[in-house]
Scaffold this motif. Structure first.
Motif, PDB file in Angstrom:
ATOM      1  N   SER A  96      31.973  19.482  31.347  1.00  0.00           N
ATOM      2  CA  SER A  96      33.244  20.155  31.629  1.00  0.00           C
ATOM      3  C   SER A  96      34.091  20.138  30.359  1.00  0.00           C
ATOM      4  O   SER A  96      33.775  19.434  29.395  1.00  0.00           O
ATOM      5  CB  SER A  96      33.974  19.414  32.748  1.00  0.00           C
ATOM      6  OG  SER A  96      34.268  18.102  32.318  1.00  0.00           O
ATOM      7  N   THR A  97      35.168  20.877  30.379  1.00  0.00           N
ATOM      8  CA  THR A  97      36.060  20.867  29.208  1.00  0.00           C
ATOM      9  C   THR A  97      36.583  19.454  28.963  1.00  0.00           C
ATOM     10  O   THR A  97      36.633  18.996  27.817  1.00  0.00           O
ATOM     11  CB  THR A  97      37.213  21.863  29.413  1.00  0.00           C
ATOM     12  OG1 THR A  97      36.646  23.147  29.669  1.00  0.00           O
ATOM     13  CG2 THR A  97      38.101  21.941  28.189  1.00  0.00           C
ATOM     14  N   SER A  98      36.965  18.766  30.038  1.00  0.00           N
ATOM     15  CA  SER A  98      37.483  17.402  29.866  1.00  0.00           C
ATOM     16  C   SER A  98      36.484  16.534  29.102  1.00  0.00           C
ATOM     17  O   SER A  98      36.859  15.816  28.168  1.00  0.00           O
ATOM     18  CB  SER A  98      37.752  16.747  31.231  1.00  0.00           C
ATOM     19  OG  SER A  98      38.653  17.513  31.988  1.00  0.00           O
ATOM     20  N   PHE A 125      47.476  20.485  27.865  1.00  0.00           N
ATOM     21  CA  PHE A 125      47.030  20.345  29.249  1.00  0.00           C
ATOM     22  C   PHE A 125      46.779  18.865  29.528  1.00  0.00           C
ATOM     23  O   PHE A 125      46.106  18.182  28.748  1.00  0.00           O
ATOM     24  CB  PHE A 125      45.740  21.154  29.428  1.00  0.00           C
ATOM     25  CG  PHE A 125      45.343  21.333  30.854  1.00  0.00           C
ATOM     26  CD1 PHE A 125      45.976  22.274  31.655  1.00  0.00           C
ATOM     27  CD2 PHE A 125      44.335  20.565  31.411  1.00  0.00           C
ATOM     28  CE1 PHE A 125      45.602  22.448  32.984  1.00  0.00           C
ATOM     29  CE2 PHE A 125      43.961  20.734  32.738  1.00  0.00           C
ATOM     30  CZ  PHE A 125      44.585  21.673  33.522  1.00  0.00           C
ATOM     31  N   THR A 127      44.787  17.016  31.222  1.00  0.00           N
ATOM     32  CA  THR A 127      43.464  16.360  31.153  1.00  0.00           C
ATOM     33  C   THR A 127      43.103  16.015  29.711  1.00  0.00           C
ATOM     34  O   THR A 127      42.521  14.967  29.436  1.00  0.00           O
ATOM     35  CB  THR A 127      42.355  17.200  31.835  1.00  0.00           C
ATOM     36  OG1 THR A 127      41.237  16.346  32.122  1.00  0.00           O
ATOM     37  CG2 THR A 127      41.873  18.367  30.987  1.00  0.00           C
ATOM     38  N   ASP A 128      43.485  16.865  28.766  1.00  0.00           N
ATOM     39  CA  ASP A 128      43.188  16.576  27.355  1.00  0.00           C
ATOM     40  C   ASP A 128      43.894  15.282  26.931  1.00  0.00           C
ATOM     41  O   ASP A 128      43.337  14.462  26.199  1.00  0.00           O
ATOM     42  CB  ASP A 128      43.644  17.734  26.455  1.00  0.00           C
ATOM     43  CG  ASP A 128      42.893  19.037  26.751  1.00  0.00           C
ATOM     44  OD1 ASP A 128      42.659  19.335  27.941  1.00  0.00           O
ATOM     45  OD2 ASP A 128      42.564  19.770  25.800  1.00  0.00           O
ATOM     46  N   THR A 167      45.869  22.443  22.079  1.00  0.00           N
ATOM     47  CA  THR A 167      45.398  23.593  22.839  1.00  0.00           C
ATOM     48  C   THR A 167      46.105  24.824  22.283  1.00  0.00           C
ATOM     49  O   THR A 167      47.327  24.820  22.099  1.00  0.00           O
ATOM     50  CB  THR A 167      45.674  23.404  24.343  1.00  0.00           C
ATOM     51  OG1 THR A 167      44.886  22.306  24.806  1.00  0.00           O
ATOM     52  CG2 THR A 167      45.291  24.648  25.120  1.00  0.00           C
ATOM     53  N   ASP A 196      41.446  23.203  21.598  1.00  0.00           N
ATOM     54  CA  ASP A 196      41.027  23.560  22.947  1.00  0.00           C
ATOM     55  C   ASP A 196      41.316  25.043  23.127  1.00  0.00           C
ATOM     56  O   ASP A 196      42.470  25.477  23.028  1.00  0.00           O
ATOM     57  CB  ASP A 196      41.781  22.709  23.977  1.00  0.00           C
ATOM     58  CG  ASP A 196      41.211  22.878  25.383  1.00  0.00           C
ATOM     59  OD1 ASP A 196      40.719  23.984  25.688  1.00  0.00           O
ATOM     60  OD2 ASP A 196      41.285  21.911  26.169  1.00  0.00           O
ATOM     61  N   ALA A 198      40.605  26.826  25.869  1.00  0.00           N
ATOM     62  CA  ALA A 198      40.440  27.128  27.302  1.00  0.00           C
ATOM     63  C   ALA A 198      41.055  28.472  27.687  1.00  0.00           C
ATOM     64  O   ALA A 198      40.461  29.236  28.437  1.00  0.00           O
ATOM     65  CB  ALA A 198      41.041  26.012  28.152  1.00  0.00           C
ATOM     66  N   HIS A 199      42.253  28.739  27.190  1.00  0.00           N
ATOM     67  CA  HIS A 199      42.938  29.986  27.559  1.00  0.00           C
ATOM     68  C   HIS A 199      42.853  31.035  26.454  1.00  0.00           C
ATOM     69  O   HIS A 199      43.618  31.996  26.460  1.00  0.00           O
ATOM     70  CB  HIS A 199      44.404  29.703  27.897  1.00  0.00           C
ATOM     71  CG  HIS A 199      44.585  28.976  29.185  1.00  0.00           C
ATOM     72  ND1 HIS A 199      44.603  29.616  30.397  1.00  0.00           N
ATOM     73  CD2 HIS A 199      44.712  27.651  29.454  1.00  0.00           C
ATOM     74  CE1 HIS A 199      44.750  28.722  31.362  1.00  0.00           C
ATOM     75  NE2 HIS A 199      44.812  27.521  30.824  1.00  0.00           N
ATOM     76  N   CYS A 219      36.699  26.503  28.250  1.00  0.00           N
ATOM     77  CA  CYS A 219      36.225  26.623  29.636  1.00  0.00           C
ATOM     78  C   CYS A 219      35.284  27.803  29.831  1.00  0.00           C
ATOM     79  O   CYS A 219      35.457  28.855  29.227  1.00  0.00           O
ATOM     80  CB  CYS A 219      37.404  26.871  30.566  1.00  0.00           C
ATOM     81  SG  CYS A 219      38.363  25.410  30.895  1.00  0.00           S
ATOM     82  N   TYR A 221      34.934  29.031  33.049  1.00  0.00           N
ATOM     83  CA  TYR A 221      35.308  29.679  34.318  1.00  0.00           C
ATOM     84  C   TYR A 221      36.612  30.453  34.265  1.00  0.00           C
ATOM     85  O   TYR A 221      37.030  30.999  35.268  1.00  0.00           O
ATOM     86  CB  TYR A 221      35.367  28.641  35.448  1.00  0.00           C
ATOM     87  CG  TYR A 221      36.248  27.437  35.162  1.00  0.00           C
ATOM     88  CD1 TYR A 221      37.629  27.520  35.262  1.00  0.00           C
ATOM     89  CD2 TYR A 221      35.688  26.220  34.792  1.00  0.00           C
ATOM     90  CE1 TYR A 221      38.426  26.414  34.987  1.00  0.00           C
ATOM     91  CE2 TYR A 221      36.471  25.118  34.517  1.00  0.00           C
ATOM     92  CZ  TYR A 221      37.842  25.218  34.615  1.00  0.00           C
ATOM     93  OH  TYR A 221      38.629  24.134  34.334  1.00  0.00           O
ATOM     94  N   LYS A 222      37.275  30.484  33.105  1.00  0.00           N
ATOM     95  CA  LYS A 222      38.539  31.225  33.020  1.00  0.00           C
ATOM     96  C   LYS A 222      38.228  32.670  32.601  1.00  0.00           C
ATOM     97  O   LYS A 222      37.614  33.404  33.371  1.00  0.00           O
ATOM     98  CB  LYS A 222      39.495  30.497  32.089  1.00  0.00           C
ATOM     99  CG  LYS A 222      39.970  29.174  32.725  1.00  0.00           C
ATOM    100  CD  LYS A 222      40.768  28.285  31.820  1.00  0.00           C
ATOM    101  CE  LYS A 222      41.232  27.048  32.599  1.00  0.00           C
ATOM    102  NZ  LYS A 222      41.692  25.972  31.730  1.00  0.00           N
TER     103      LYS A 222
HETATM  104  C1  LIG Z   1      41.622  24.621  32.275  1.00  0.00           C
HETATM  105  C2  LIG Z   1      41.764  23.610  31.193  1.00  0.00           C
HETATM  106  C3  LIG Z   1      40.997  22.448  31.198  1.00  0.00           C
HETATM  107  C4  LIG Z   1      40.094  22.152  32.366  1.00  0.00           C
HETATM  108  O1  LIG Z   1      39.233  21.119  32.137  1.00  0.00           O
HETATM  109  P1  LIG Z   1      38.090  20.804  33.198  1.00  0.00           P
HETATM  110  O2  LIG Z   1      37.391  19.667  32.663  1.00  0.00           O
HETATM  111  O3  LIG Z   1      37.274  22.050  33.330  1.00  0.00           O
HETATM  112  O4  LIG Z   1      38.752  20.524  34.515  1.00  0.00           O
HETATM  113  C5  LIG Z   1      41.100  21.588  30.115  1.00  0.00           C
HETATM  114  N1  LIG Z   1      41.946  21.843  29.106  1.00  0.00           N
HETATM  115  C6  LIG Z   1      42.726  22.943  29.090  1.00  0.00           C
HETATM  116  C7  LIG Z   1      43.643  23.197  27.947  1.00  0.00           C
HETATM  117  C8  LIG Z   1      42.663  23.852  30.147  1.00  0.00           C
HETATM  118  O5  LIG Z   1      43.447  24.920  30.152  1.00  0.00           O
END
Ligand SMILES: *Cc1c(COP(=O)(O)O)cnc(C)c1O
Length: 411
Positions: A96-98, A125, A127-128, A167, A196, A198-199, A219, A221-222
């Motif tokens: 996963s991205t995390s 984000f 999680t980062d 990010t 990152d 992701a977006h 990511c 899935y985005k």
């Molecule tokens: C969506 C997103 C994530 C999601 O991480 P997952 O491990 O897929 O849940 C992580 N970082 C950023 C900046 C995001 O926008």
């Protein structure tokens, strides 16, 4: 509701208009959440059904070799590479991205062993940030995650910074960081850089090799439409790959996984960033979804994304002035990613009421209503309809219905 001819003309003249046909979108829904979960590409059903029936059902374990399942982390990575300006062989799809943030930051710290600070910003984000905190903790008490306001990042980079972890597009407001300037600043100070994306991937042009950052993640899935929980990607600059000492040393990142040696030896190249058995079905769905990008000019994607965002800002402000909404991110399209956010004190309820009206956006605490524009399938007519719905929901107080205040687990 009638669509003004000027809006119809925008869709008529849109060079990407036909791409929408490549997606399986439900009728009666305006989908402005492709930045959170991309829509379903039409050919994914058949590809998955075939892989399940023929490759898994019929081929059984032979699929790893016969159907090259084992190579999917790299072959799918090579499909993502052009979307982020990466050469072949520098992107792997895994985890996963995390987890990829963890792998990238851990490897980045190991490249800068004399320093202890991971620098990031309060717009990142969570999680980062959590991953960096956990990693700092795991490494012992000396490492720390330092957070500054997004506008202060450049000034906060100094000779104590081991890793700059940012990010590109702020998930709440859409604000864009200047990747080139910040990467250059960090490199001049001797720091290693992790972006990152992701977006960013699939939403705007990225030239990660040109920017020169050592690592990037993002990511599946985005905007890449790989489906819920699709595996993520990790990029490592080619000249750095041989120097990277992976932190998560699993067998898939081993030089010879099927030699079953007792000791770990890293694989050559990007493969060393993989850890365990690849999630074949998720990789296949993402692989199929990525075929949509063949022949797409990302500059056209960006131009449409900016125009969609501008139209939304203009229509919402025109219709909803005095109704409690306030633009939450950059007004200039050049300074934001492919999303527009508005604040409203009851943003959660307003978004729920919009969903009931057929307009799907999402909510990010504490008060952000977020609308993403996926230029491959979002039409100008959708954006116009969303602004109309926003006006209806606010003017008629539709959001005040008690059912719109009940928070679900996922917002
Ligand atoms: C969506 C997103 C994530 C999601 O991480 P997952 O491990 O897929 O849940 C992580 N970082 C950023 C900046 C995001 O926008």
């Amino acid at each position: 509701m009638t669509l003004p001819p000027r809006i119809a003309k925008l869709d008529h003249d849109d060079p990407l208009a036909a791409k929408r046909l490549a997606f399986d979108l439900p009728d009666g829904v305006v989908y402005l959440d492709g930045n959170s979960l991309g829509a379903l590409p039409r050919t994914v059903h058949a590809r998955l059904a075939d892989v399940v029936a023929t490759e898994w059902g019929g081929g059984l374990i032979r699929g790893w070799n016969q159907h090259k399942w084992i190579d999917l982390p790299k072959t799918v990575g090579d499909r993502i590479a052009p979307l982020i300006g990466a050469p072949k062989g520098t992107v792997a799809v895994a985890d996963s991205t995390s987890i990829n943030v963890f792998k990238a930051v851990a490897a980045a710290l190991a490249l800068n062993p004399e320093r202890r600070v991971i620098l990031s910003d309060t717009g990142n984000f969570p999680t980062d940030l959590y991953v960096a905190q956990g990693l700092a903790h795991a490494l012992g008490r000396e490492h720390q995650l330092k957070l500054v306001d997004p506008v202060d990042v450049a000034d906060a980079v100094d000779e104590t910074t081991a890793v700059l972890m940012l990010t590109h597009v702020d998930y709440r407001t859409g604000r864009l960081h200047d990747m080139t300037a910040l990467t250059d600043k960090a490199h001049a100070a001797g720091a290693v850089v992790v972006w990152d994306l992701a977006h960013s991937a699939g939403a705007l042009p990225v030239d990660i090799a040109g920017v020169g950052a050592e690592f990037a993640v993002g990511c599946g899935y985005k905007y890449l439409n790989g489906g819920p929980g699709a595996p993520a990607f990790i990029y490592v600059r080619r000249d750095v790959q041989a120097k990277v000492a992976p932190f998560l040393t699993g067998w898939m990142g081993h030089a010879k996984p099927f030699a079953f040696d007792l000791d770990y030896r890293p694989a050559r190249g990007i493969h060393r960033m993989t850890v365990g058995t690849p999630p074949v079905l998720g990789l296949v769905a993402l692989d199929e979804a990525l075929k949509i990008w063949r022949g797409v000019d990302i500059a056209e994607v960006r131009a449409k994304s900016m125009a969609l965002g501008d139209l939304f800002v203009k229509e919402v402000e025109k219709r909803c002035g005095g109704l409690g909404v306030e633009l939450a991110g950059p007004r200039r399209a050049a300074n934001r990613g492919s999303q527009v956010s508005f604040r409203h004190p009851e943003g959660y309820a307003v978004v729920q009421a919009l969903i009931a009206e057929g307009v799907i956006g999402d909510f990010r605490a504490p008060d952000i209503m977020r609308f993403g524009f996926a230029p491959l399938y979002t039409r100008y007519a959708d954006v116009y309809a969303a602004a109309e719905a926003m006006e209806r929901v606010l003017r008629q107080d539709l959001w005040r219905a008690p059912k719109f205040r009940m928070k679900s687990k996922v917002t």
